[in-house]
Design an enzyme around this catalytic site. Structure first.
Site, PDB file in Angstrom:
ATOM      1  CE1 TYR A   1      -7.931   3.379   9.918  1.00  0.00           C
ATOM      2  CE2 TYR A   1      -9.578   4.867   8.929  1.00  0.00           C
ATOM      3  CZ  TYR A   1      -8.350   4.462   9.038  1.00  0.00           C
ATOM      4  OH  TYR A   1      -7.535   5.065   7.753  1.00  0.00           O
TER       5      TYR A   1
ATOM      6  N   GLY B   1       0.830  -1.260   0.155  1.00  0.00           N
ATOM      7  CA  GLY B   1      -0.067  -0.023  -0.014  1.00  0.00           C
ATOM      8  C   GLY B   1       0.757   1.052  -0.184  1.00  0.00           C
ATOM      9  CB  ILE B   2       0.163   4.415   1.676  1.00  0.00           C
ATOM     10  CG1 ILE B   2      -1.232   4.844   0.972  1.00  0.00           C
ATOM     11  CG2 ILE B   2       1.042   5.753   1.811  1.00  0.00           C
ATOM     12  CD1 ILE B   2      -2.124   5.779   1.841  1.00  0.00           C
ATOM     13  N   GLY B   3       2.616   2.677   2.391  1.00  0.00           N
ATOM     14  CA  GLY B   3       4.089   2.603   2.664  1.00  0.00           C
ATOM     15  C   GLY B   3       5.061   1.979   1.938  1.00  0.00           C
TER      16      GLY B   3
ATOM     17  CB  SER C   1      -7.476   8.610   7.440  1.00  0.00           C
ATOM     18  OG  SER C   1      -8.794   8.310   6.407  1.00  0.00           O
TER      19      SER C   1
END
Length: 264
Positions: free
Chosen positions: A155, A16-18, A142
């Site tokens: 979350y 993903g983003i990482g 987020s």
């Protein structure tokens, strides 16, 4: 002799983003420290970055849902003689469903990864940055940080914490040479939806859902500039801005409807 390359530590770097952030930092002349639970994925990424960008990549697998993991990771980095110039707190996950029905073990793990591990790692690596008079921290939150989130209550709350901590510490550090940036992406096409069991909600097939590449590029540019908060994508930025002005009762209804499963 060329100066040493700066070192970026990226948590949650296996996907993903990482993973994309690791690629962006390597492409821009950084060596990497990569950590996540999945060692095989980390090693494959390390090989790719070394081959494509000549980066020196250090692998330290860790499960950040273990309260002891942040300190253990810090000690391994110190034992390797590495200074972290950029700390990227990307690791995190979500749990979907009514709070009353949530698995308490899963919820506790989410709070540990999203909140406690991020806080611990920042507190551990920050003094060295301040002492050297330079450093950058990128915390991944987020657009969930800007409002409460029915059906993903914990979350959303964890991401509100990340945003608040990032802005406060950025202000505290404004004269130290160290910057803190908070990335607040909207829906992004990664494995997040699968992990959170959200594939059949409306959120991730929205027309404004972004690919991971532009999100990572925006995050990198903002981090290098020392921007406090970055929301990639015009529609995401507008939505995050409007959340401050929409009445809370209406905002809660909107978020609930977006996240409700199509099956009801």
């Amino acid at each position: 002799m060329p100066p040493p390359r700066p070192v970026a530590l990226v948590t949650g770097a296996s996907a993903g983003i990482g993973k994309e952030l690791a690629r962006v930092f390597a492409r821009n002349g950084h060596d990497l420290i990569l950590t996540a639970r999945r060692e095989a994925e980390l090693r494959a990424l390390a090989d790719e970055l070394a081959r494509s960008h000549g980066a020196a990549v250090h692998i330290f697998p860790a499960d950040l849902s273990d309260p002891a993991a942040p300190r253990a990771l810090y000690d391994k980095v110190a034992a390797a003689g590495l200074n972290v110039d950029v700390l990227v707190n990307n690791a995190g996950f979500g749990v979907y469903g009514p709070f009353a029905d949530a698995d308490p073990v899963r919820v506790a793990a989410m709070v540990q990864v999203n909140v406690a591990a991020l806080t611990d790692l920042t507190r551990l690596f920050l003094p060295g940055m301040v002492a050297r008079g330079t450093g950058r921290i990128l915390n991944v939150a987020s657009t969930a940080a800007f409002q409460p989130g029915p059906l993903m209550a914990v979350y959303y709350a964890t991401k509100a914490y990340v945003l608040s901590l990032s802005e406060a510490t950025a202000y505290e550090l404004r004269r130290t040479g160290v910057t803190v940036t908070c990335l607040c992406p909207g829906p992004t096409r990664t494995e997040f939806a699968t992990v959170a069991a959200m594939e059949d909600t409306k959120l991730f097939d929205a027309p404004y859902a972004m690919e991971v590449g532009p999100v990572a590029e925006a995050a990198y540019r903002a981090t290098m500039r020392g921007t406090r908060v970055v929301v990639p994508g015009v529609q995401n930025w507008v939505g995050a801005s409007l959340a401050r002005f929409i009445p809370h009762w209406l905002l809660l209804r909107i978020v609930y409807r977006i996240q409700k499963r199509r099956t009801g």
